[in-house]
Enzyme design. Structure first.
Site, PDB file in Angstrom:
ATOM      1  CG  HIS A  51      46.817  10.670   4.726  1.00 39.79           C
ATOM      2  ND1 HIS A  51      47.510  11.838   4.921  1.00 39.79           N
ATOM      3  CD2 HIS A  51      47.006  10.320   3.424  1.00 39.79           C
ATOM      4  CE1 HIS A  51      48.095  12.191   3.781  1.00 39.79           C
ATOM      5  NE2 HIS A  51      47.800  11.278   2.863  1.00 39.79           N
ATOM      6  CG  HIS A  84      45.068  12.750  55.278  1.00 40.35           C
ATOM      7  ND1 HIS A  84      45.235  12.687  53.924  1.00 40.35           N
ATOM      8  CD2 HIS A  84      43.734  12.908  55.492  1.00 40.35           C
ATOM      9  CE1 HIS A  84      44.064  12.828  53.326  1.00 40.35           C
ATOM     10  NE2 HIS A  84      43.136  12.959  54.246  1.00 40.35           N
TER      11      HIS A  84
END
Length: 462
Positions: free
Chosen positions: A287, A365
């Site tokens: 769980h 760039h």
């Protein structure tokens, strides 16, 4: 799209809570669309509600326990697994105690109740999270791990190894959720004898008996332990069968332990809040790891919803190709930044640009680490919006588009050569006097890469 579903009527079950030992009355009720699974404590003032949500998991001691504003729901997983397994989306679960009845320790009786009242379709599409990449969670302390990978259905494999001779290594697989009712739902919870002793000493499993939990005997039973077990279960005699199971309980499946762990996975992952399309592989699930994985998956889903990543068929014939775009927009290479228009209505437009290494802006760039300039992404979104506003005039070739305002610009991911950019522009206000006010988002690789609020105006060429 598959429609959402709910149950066709109310049905009530009674029993005892496994850990509390309390008598419990539980009623399933139909719920409206988008309700999901909600628990209501009718025994408390104001009848407070707790949604089946991974974020409300309080602890996972012997079950998945939820808490919201001091109100508790214990061991929710078997009930939630039943709804998912019966293909139900929206249900209200009323309880007059903190814990659903354990019944026989499986989801069988909950499934039977759902089937008794039936399931009805609702007027809303089911929310399904389609897994697009591998997502994992590992509990470093135990080595337990859950992974989900892309798949065309929801299927689950559970692999368990408890390091004991009596149980050994077991695997179980559910290839499709339709197998849950017949192959998984009747698999009961189990415990090892050494765990059982600890639970009894800590005042838990007050509602347990030998009919709602399989007990694997992994150690010699002392006279004191035997006496305690007889007292706890109200039995005059307790024995160990040749298959190592306490008392006379017969297994429903040789790998019932692995099937029950799979059942728990289905129930715990219901806390994600929507259906999952993907293959879940759970290695030594429990769980804790289940609910931690559910929290992680829920967070990913919420982020994607917030970013509203759209999915389009890029192989479908576009609404406008590059020639039709150039017939409408005044821009030309290298400043034409839209290759296709995929969709358009009175209030939105979807454009596309394939970013290649041949783009002229990559020359200057960051040439050694090429990244598309953010201002050009904004310009590309604006050009897509320009198509939308120009489509409102009969002679778009006689108009130019000009920026009036740019607000709330955010860049979230880098755009690199090889990426496919999708631009989605939605009108914030209707177009008036050639002024277009829109929310523009750019996506690549299933993620939001940039967003901006744009205002532009078209004007006739002089």
């Amino acid at each position: 799209m598959v429609k959402q579903t709910t149950i066709a009527g109310e049905i009530t079950l009674k029993g005892v809570g496994l850990h509390t030992g309390q008598e419990v009355t539980m009623t399933f009720k139909p719920a409206p669309v988008n309700n999901g699974f909600t628990f209501i404590r009718v025994d408390l003032e104001g009848e407070p509600m707790i949604e089946a949500d991974a974020n409300y998991v309080m602890n996972t001691q012997r079950g998945t326990n939820l808490e919201k504003r001091g109100v508790f729901i214990q061991t929710s997983e078997h009930v939630l697994a039943a709804f998912v397994g019966c293909d139900v989306d929206n249900v209200i679960i009323e309880l007059n105690a903190s814990e659903p009845p354990i019944m026989d320790g499986s989801s069988k009786y909950f499934v039977e109740a759902i089937e008794k009242v039936g399931v009805v379709e609702q007027d809303a599409d089911r929310k399904v999270y389609v897994v697009k990449e591998v997502i994992s969670y590992t509990d470093e302390a135990t080595g337990s791990e859950i992974t989900v990978i892309p798949h065309d259905t929801y299927c689950v494999t559970a692999m368990v190894d408890f390091g004991t001779k009596v149980l050994g290594t077991q695997n179980a697989t559910m290839k499709n959720i339709s197998e849950f009712k017949t192959e998984i739902s009747d698999s009961r919870t189990f415990s090892f004898l050494h765990e059982l002793e600890a639970l009894l000493n800590n005042g838990l499993i007050k509602g347990g008996d030998l009919n709602n939990a399989i007990v694997y005997v992994d150690k010699e039973i002392s006279d004191d332990t035997m006496s305690n077990l007889k007292k706890a279960f109200g039995k005059d005699k307790i024995s160990v069968k040749p298959n190592g199971i306490l008392d006379n309980l017969e297994l429903h499946h040789p790998n019932e332990a692995a099937r029950h762990k799979l059942l728990d996975v289905v129930g715990d992952l219901a806390l994600v809040g929507c259906r999952i399309q993907g293959k879940v592989i759970a290695n030594k699930p429990g769980h804790f790891v289940n609910t931690q994985f559910a929290k992680k998956l829920s967070k990913i889903i919420k982020i994607e919803e917030r970013n509203q990543v759209p999915v389009y068929d890029l192989h479908k014939e576009p609404l406008m190709d590059i020639h039709q775009i150039m017939a409408m927009l005044p821009h030309r290479p290298p400043f034409l930044l839209v290759d296709r228009i995929l969709e358009m209505s009175d209030s939105h437009v979807v454009g596309l640009k394939n970013v290649t290494m041949n783009e002229p802006f990559f020359v200057g760039h960051f040439p050694d680490a090429p990244v598309m300039p953010g201002v050009l992404i904004v310009e590309a979104m604006a050009q897509s919006g320009g198509i939308l506003v120009l489509s409102t005039v009969p002679d778009p070739e006689n108009y130019l588009t000009f920026f009036m305002k740019i607000d709330n610009v955010k860049f979230k991911q880098k755009v690199l050569p090889g990426d496919t950019l999708i631009f989605k522009c939605d009108l914030i206000t209707p177009i008036r006097r050639g002024i277009c006010h829109m929310q523009a988002n750019a996506y690549a690789n299933g993620k939001l890469v940039a967003q901006a609020e744009l205002m532009a105006q078209i004007a006739k060429k002089q």
